[in-house]
Design a protein around this motif. Structure first.
Motif, PDB file in Angstrom:
ATOM      1  N   LEU A   1      55.715  47.416  59.448  1.00 49.25           N
ATOM      2  CA  LEU A   1      54.319  47.847  59.553  1.00 49.25           C
ATOM      3  C   LEU A   1      53.722  47.207  60.796  1.00 49.25           C
ATOM      4  O   LEU A   1      53.668  45.976  60.909  1.00 49.25           O
ATOM      5  CB  LEU A   1      53.534  47.438  58.302  1.00 49.25           C
ATOM      6  N   ALA A   2      53.282  48.041  61.736  1.00 45.48           N
ATOM      7  CA  ALA A   2      52.712  47.536  62.980  1.00 45.48           C
ATOM      8  C   ALA A   2      51.223  47.236  62.856  1.00 45.48           C
ATOM      9  O   ALA A   2      50.704  46.359  63.536  1.00 45.48           O
ATOM     10  CB  ALA A   2      52.947  48.540  64.104  1.00 45.48           C
ATOM     11  N   ALA A   3      50.512  47.965  61.989  1.00 40.60           N
ATOM     12  CA  ALA A   3      49.074  47.781  61.860  1.00 40.60           C
ATOM     13  C   ALA A   3      48.760  46.455  61.178  1.00 40.60           C
ATOM     14  O   ALA A   3      49.462  46.035  60.261  1.00 40.60           O
ATOM     15  CB  ALA A   3      48.475  48.927  61.057  1.00 40.60           C
ATOM     16  N   PRO A   4      47.695  45.759  61.597  1.00 41.04           N
ATOM     17  CA  PRO A   4      47.303  44.516  60.932  1.00 41.04           C
ATOM     18  C   PRO A   4      46.860  44.772  59.498  1.00 41.04           C
ATOM     19  O   PRO A   4      46.385  45.859  59.159  1.00 41.04           O
ATOM     20  CB  PRO A   4      46.158  43.987  61.790  1.00 41.04           C
ATOM     21  N   VAL A   5      47.019  43.748  58.652  1.00 42.88           N
ATOM     22  CA  VAL A   5      46.706  43.845  57.227  1.00 42.88           C
ATOM     23  C   VAL A   5      45.561  42.899  56.890  1.00 42.88           C
ATOM     24  O   VAL A   5      45.558  41.734  57.302  1.00 42.88           O
ATOM     25  CB  VAL A   5      47.937  43.504  56.366  1.00 42.88           C
ATOM     26  N   VAL A   6      44.599  43.414  56.126  1.00 39.98           N
ATOM     27  CA  VAL A   6      43.466  42.632  55.642  1.00 39.98           C
ATOM     28  C   VAL A   6      43.520  42.587  54.127  1.00 39.98           C
ATOM     29  O   VAL A   6      43.660  43.631  53.473  1.00 39.98           O
ATOM     30  CB  VAL A   6      42.124  43.249  56.089  1.00 39.98           C
ATOM     31  N   THR A   7      43.419  41.406  53.558  1.00 42.87           N
ATOM     32  CA  THR A   7      43.256  41.272  52.112  1.00 42.87           C
ATOM     33  C   THR A   7      41.792  40.995  51.813  1.00 42.87           C
ATOM     34  O   THR A   7      41.235  40.004  52.291  1.00 42.87           O
ATOM     35  CB  THR A   7      44.120  40.128  51.552  1.00 42.87           C
ATOM     36  N   PHE A   8      41.172  41.885  51.046  1.00 40.45           N
ATOM     37  CA  PHE A   8      39.798  41.686  50.597  1.00 40.45           C
ATOM     38  C   PHE A   8      39.850  41.096  49.193  1.00 40.45           C
ATOM     39  O   PHE A   8      40.270  41.758  48.240  1.00 40.45           O
ATOM     40  CB  PHE A   8      39.032  43.014  50.593  1.00 40.45           C
ATOM     41  N   LEU A   9      39.453  39.841  49.060  1.00 43.70           N
ATOM     42  CA  LEU A   9      39.525  39.127  47.786  1.00 43.70           C
ATOM     43  C   LEU A   9      38.334  39.527  46.927  1.00 43.70           C
ATOM     44  O   LEU A   9      37.180  39.237  47.272  1.00 43.70           O
ATOM     45  CB  LEU A   9      39.528  37.615  48.036  1.00 43.70           C
ATOM     46  N   THR A  10      38.586  40.183  45.812  1.00 46.82           N
ATOM     47  CA  THR A  10      37.512  40.773  45.021  1.00 46.82           C
ATOM     48  C   THR A  10      36.779  39.771  44.140  1.00 46.82           C
ATOM     49  O   THR A  10      35.670  40.052  43.692  1.00 46.82           O
ATOM     50  CB  THR A  10      38.062  41.900  44.132  1.00 46.82           C
ATOM     51  N   ASP A  11      37.392  38.609  43.865  1.00 47.11           N
ATOM     52  CA  ASP A  11      36.791  37.610  42.989  1.00 47.11           C
ATOM     53  C   ASP A  11      36.596  36.299  43.745  1.00 47.11           C
ATOM     54  O   ASP A  11      37.143  36.096  44.826  1.00 47.11           O
ATOM     55  CB  ASP A  11      37.672  37.347  41.766  1.00 47.11           C
ATOM     56  N   LEU A  12      35.859  35.376  43.105  1.00 48.80           N
ATOM     57  CA  LEU A  12      35.662  34.069  43.729  1.00 48.80           C
ATOM     58  C   LEU A  12      36.821  33.116  43.479  1.00 48.80           C
ATOM     59  O   LEU A  12      36.960  32.118  44.181  1.00 48.80           O
ATOM     60  CB  LEU A  12      34.355  33.419  43.243  1.00 48.80           C
ATOM     61  N   SER A  13      37.649  33.379  42.486  1.00 51.22           N
ATOM     62  CA  SER A  13      38.854  32.574  42.317  1.00 51.22           C
ATOM     63  C   SER A  13      40.023  33.312  42.950  1.00 51.22           C
ATOM     64  O   SER A  13      40.078  34.545  42.939  1.00 51.22           O
ATOM     65  CB  SER A  13      39.123  32.300  40.841  1.00 51.22           C
ATOM     66  N   VAL A  14      40.951  32.544  43.505  1.00 47.60           N
ATOM     67  CA  VAL A  14      42.035  33.131  44.288  1.00 47.60           C
ATOM     68  C   VAL A  14      43.372  32.653  43.733  1.00 47.60           C
ATOM     69  O   VAL A  14      43.874  31.593  44.118  1.00 47.60           O
ATOM     70  CB  VAL A  14      41.913  32.747  45.774  1.00 47.60           C
ATOM     71  N   PRO A  15      43.982  33.411  42.813  1.00 48.50           N
ATOM     72  CA  PRO A  15      45.304  33.042  42.297  1.00 48.50           C
ATOM     73  C   PRO A  15      46.372  33.115  43.384  1.00 48.50           C
ATOM     74  O   PRO A  15      46.189  33.746  44.433  1.00 48.50           O
ATOM     75  CB  PRO A  15      45.561  34.096  41.208  1.00 48.50           C
ATOM     76  N   ALA A  16      47.510  32.477  43.107  1.00 49.59           N
ATOM     77  CA  ALA A  16      48.592  32.429  44.083  1.00 49.59           C
ATOM     78  C   ALA A  16      49.068  33.814  44.496  1.00 49.59           C
ATOM     79  O   ALA A  16      49.450  34.023  45.656  1.00 49.59           O
ATOM     80  CB  ALA A  16      49.753  31.615  43.509  1.00 49.59           C
ATOM     81  N   LEU A  17      49.041  34.778  43.568  1.00 51.01           N
ATOM     82  CA  LEU A  17      49.543  36.117  43.892  1.00 51.01           C
ATOM     83  C   LEU A  17      48.709  36.832  44.950  1.00 51.01           C
ATOM     84  O   LEU A  17      49.166  37.800  45.555  1.00 51.01           O
ATOM     85  CB  LEU A  17      49.612  36.975  42.622  1.00 51.01           C
ATOM     86  N   TRP A  18      47.464  36.387  45.142  1.00 52.46           N
ATOM     87  CA  TRP A  18      46.623  37.018  46.162  1.00 52.46           C
ATOM     88  C   TRP A  18      47.104  36.686  47.574  1.00 52.46           C
ATOM     89  O   TRP A  18      46.831  37.419  48.523  1.00 52.46           O
ATOM     90  CB  TRP A  18      45.178  36.546  46.022  1.00 52.46           C
ATOM     91  N   ILE A  19      47.767  35.547  47.746  1.00 49.76           N
ATOM     92  CA  ILE A  19      48.083  35.060  49.083  1.00 49.76           C
ATOM     93  C   ILE A  19      49.507  35.452  49.453  1.00 49.76           C
ATOM     94  O   ILE A  19      50.458  35.092  48.760  1.00 49.76           O
ATOM     95  CB  ILE A  19      47.932  33.528  49.160  1.00 49.76           C
ATOM     96  N   ALA A  20      49.638  36.188  50.550  1.00 48.98           N
ATOM     97  CA  ALA A  20      50.951  36.659  50.991  1.00 48.98           C
ATOM     98  C   ALA A  20      51.142  36.343  52.470  1.00 48.98           C
ATOM     99  O   ALA A  20      50.262  36.638  53.297  1.00 48.98           O
ATOM    100  CB  ALA A  20      51.081  38.161  50.756  1.00 48.98           C
ATOM    101  N   ASP A  21      52.278  35.736  52.800  1.00 49.52           N
ATOM    102  CA  ASP A  21      52.618  35.534  54.204  1.00 49.52           C
ATOM    103  C   ASP A  21      52.713  36.889  54.893  1.00 49.52           C
ATOM    104  O   ASP A  21      53.218  37.856  54.335  1.00 49.52           O
ATOM    105  CB  ASP A  21      53.957  34.809  54.316  1.00 49.52           C
ATOM    106  N   GLY A  22      52.207  36.936  56.110  1.00 49.59           N
ATOM    107  CA  GLY A  22      52.239  38.179  56.872  1.00 49.59           C
ATOM    108  C   GLY A  22      50.894  38.869  56.935  1.00 49.59           C
ATOM    109  O   GLY A  22      50.660  39.692  57.827  1.00 49.59           O
ATOM    110  N   VAL A  23      49.996  38.568  55.990  1.00 50.07           N
ATOM    111  CA  VAL A  23      48.650  39.155  56.013  1.00 50.07           C
ATOM    112  C   VAL A  23      47.883  38.555  57.188  1.00 50.07           C
ATOM    113  O   VAL A  23      47.875  37.334  57.395  1.00 50.07           O
ATOM    114  CB  VAL A  23      47.921  38.893  54.685  1.00 50.07           C
ATOM    115  N   ASP A  24      47.210  39.397  57.960  1.00 54.76           N
ATOM    116  CA  ASP A  24      46.533  38.946  59.176  1.00 54.76           C
ATOM    117  C   ASP A  24      45.188  38.302  58.916  1.00 54.76           C
ATOM    118  O   ASP A  24      44.781  37.402  59.655  1.00 54.76           O
ATOM    119  CB  ASP A  24      46.344  40.147  60.116  1.00 54.76           C
ATOM    120  N   LEU A  25      44.474  38.758  57.883  1.00 54.97           N
ATOM    121  CA  LEU A  25      43.121  38.253  57.645  1.00 54.97           C
ATOM    122  C   LEU A  25      42.800  38.309  56.166  1.00 54.97           C
ATOM    123  O   LEU A  25      43.048  39.324  55.514  1.00 54.97           O
ATOM    124  CB  LEU A  25      42.101  39.099  58.427  1.00 54.97           C
TER     125      LEU A  25
END
Length: 411
Positions: A154-178
């Protein structure tokens, strides 16, 4: 509960696997959003982000992650999740707790999701116009997209929009740009887990969720429409679109304080509505199509998961408390919201009356409202997404290939 506005992820022509949304008619370019149809929170954020991006001239196609793992598998996952929250919520809490404690287990879950969905994700991202940015509003989608970025698929940058105020480990992925976090409390959790870019932004909540402005006329109409008491305080109890958690017990506890009439939104949970009706506890409602008006007609929102409805209440200037929260994400969200000063976490019936009185008439309620105003004063998430898209020239983004060789390399 109210269905998110906009096209549902996975619909033909706007979110079917391999589909795209009118790329030739959008001079700003194409952006892909991937959600997950478990409850309404992830889809709600996806729909609002998509709506705002389309207003700016972007072609936006929305996909449901549960379709990317296969429709049959996705339906099974959705049913299993709903059943677990309804029948054995403590097992869900146990699972999330163990994923938090054991990074290897969380990583294994993420790798499994990525292996299963990578090929379909590539197909979904393919099209005559490649996406300039891909946005995830669902944890497992972030895992897949991060893997595609790391492997060069995937050449396009990836954004993770965190929907909650708590951030479980599964939300965080190496390779995500922002990573876009809704509060500094959430941003701090992301920093603890990764070294990637993090920005704090406002929640993605529809403009229909606003404070009352007509001197009570709309509130009176809404109360009459839903058969609610015309006078007196109302506590709106919510448990997501599936009506999960100890809502009946919470409604009884609220009623026993004498401070407010409980109005319980049961969503799709018909058994809960019938149970409350038989017991004569407050006013039980089923699926609600006018949640913005219903929230404005209420004096406090009592919630158990810390999801989208909490943010919608804050946008409408209605105070929120967390009570009888769900194990797992309900507990972690309760802690984060309390730390941020956005919603008090009430730990038991003995403290409920004092908490209700405080948010209804006291200084705690005023502080919570001020914190809510500050939450929505943060920059829009669209600003960050568009800034990233504008830095990516369409000519340098190759079309995503879906040949067997490349897909096979991801497994």
């Amino acid at each position: 509960m109210e269905r998110p506005a906009g096209p549902r992820p996975g619909t033909k022509g706007r979110g079917a696997v391999g589909g795209w949304a009118e790329p030739s008619a959008a001079p700003a370019g194409r952006i892909t959003v991937i959600s997950g149809s478990v409850g309404a929170g992830h889809d709600g954020a996806s729909a609002e982000l998509s709506r705002r991006l389309r207003e700016l001239g972007y072609a936006v196609d929305c996909h449901d992650f549960l379709d990317l793992v296969g429709r049959r598998t996705g339906r099974a996952l959705r049913r299993a999740y709903a059943m677990e929250l309804s029948v054995a919520p403590r097992t869900w809490g146990w699972l999330l707790t163990n994923l938090e404690k054991r990074d290897r287990m969380a990583a294994a879950v993420g790798r499994s999701a990525a292996r299963v969905a990578s090929a379909r994700a590539i197909q979904a991202l393919d099209g005559p116009v490649p996406p300039r940015v891909v946005v995830s509003t669902y944890p497992l989608a972030s895992q897949v997209l991060g893997r595609l970025r790391r492997t060069g698929a995937l050449a396009a940058p990836v954004v993770t929009f965190l929907t909650d105020l708590s951030v479980p480990a599964l939300w965080i992925a190496d390779g995500v740009d922002l990573h876009l976090a809704l509060h500094e409390v959430a941003a701090a959790q992301v920093r603890h887990r990764c070294d990637g870019r993090i920005q704090v932004c406002a929640p993605a909540v529809r403009g229909a969720f606003r404070p009352a402005v007509d001197g009570g006329t709309e509130v009176a109409r809404t109360r009459a429409r839903y058969g609610l008491p015309p006078t007196g305080r109302l506590a709106l109890l919510v448990g997501g679109s599936w009506g999960v958690g100890e809502l009946a017990e919470a409604a009884a506890d609220v009623a026993s304080t004498g401070l407010a009439t409980p109005v319980t939104v049961c969503g799709h949970n018909r058994a809960l509505r019938a149970r409350l009706s038989r017991a004569g506890i407050g006013v039980p409602l089923g699926w609600v199509d006018e949640m913005p008006a219903l929230i404005r007609a209420s004096d406090v929102v009592v919630q158990n998961a810390g999801g989208l409805t909490s943010l919608e209440a804050m946008a409408a200037d209605v105070p929120v408390i967390t009570y009888r929260c769900l194990p797992g994400h309900g507990t972690t969200n309760a802690r984060a919201l309390d730390e941020a000063g956005l919603a008090r976490w009430v730990h038991g019936p003995a403290r409920l009356a004092e908490a209700l009185a405080g948010v209804l008439d006291g200084e705690p309620g005023r502080r919570q409202r001020a914190a809510g105003v500050e939450l929505f004063a943060a920059p829009s998430p669209i600003d960050s997404i568009v800034a990233l898209a504008d830095r990516v020239a369409p000519a340098v983004i190759p079309r995503t290939r879906t040949d067997r060789t490349r897909v096979g390399a991801l497994r």
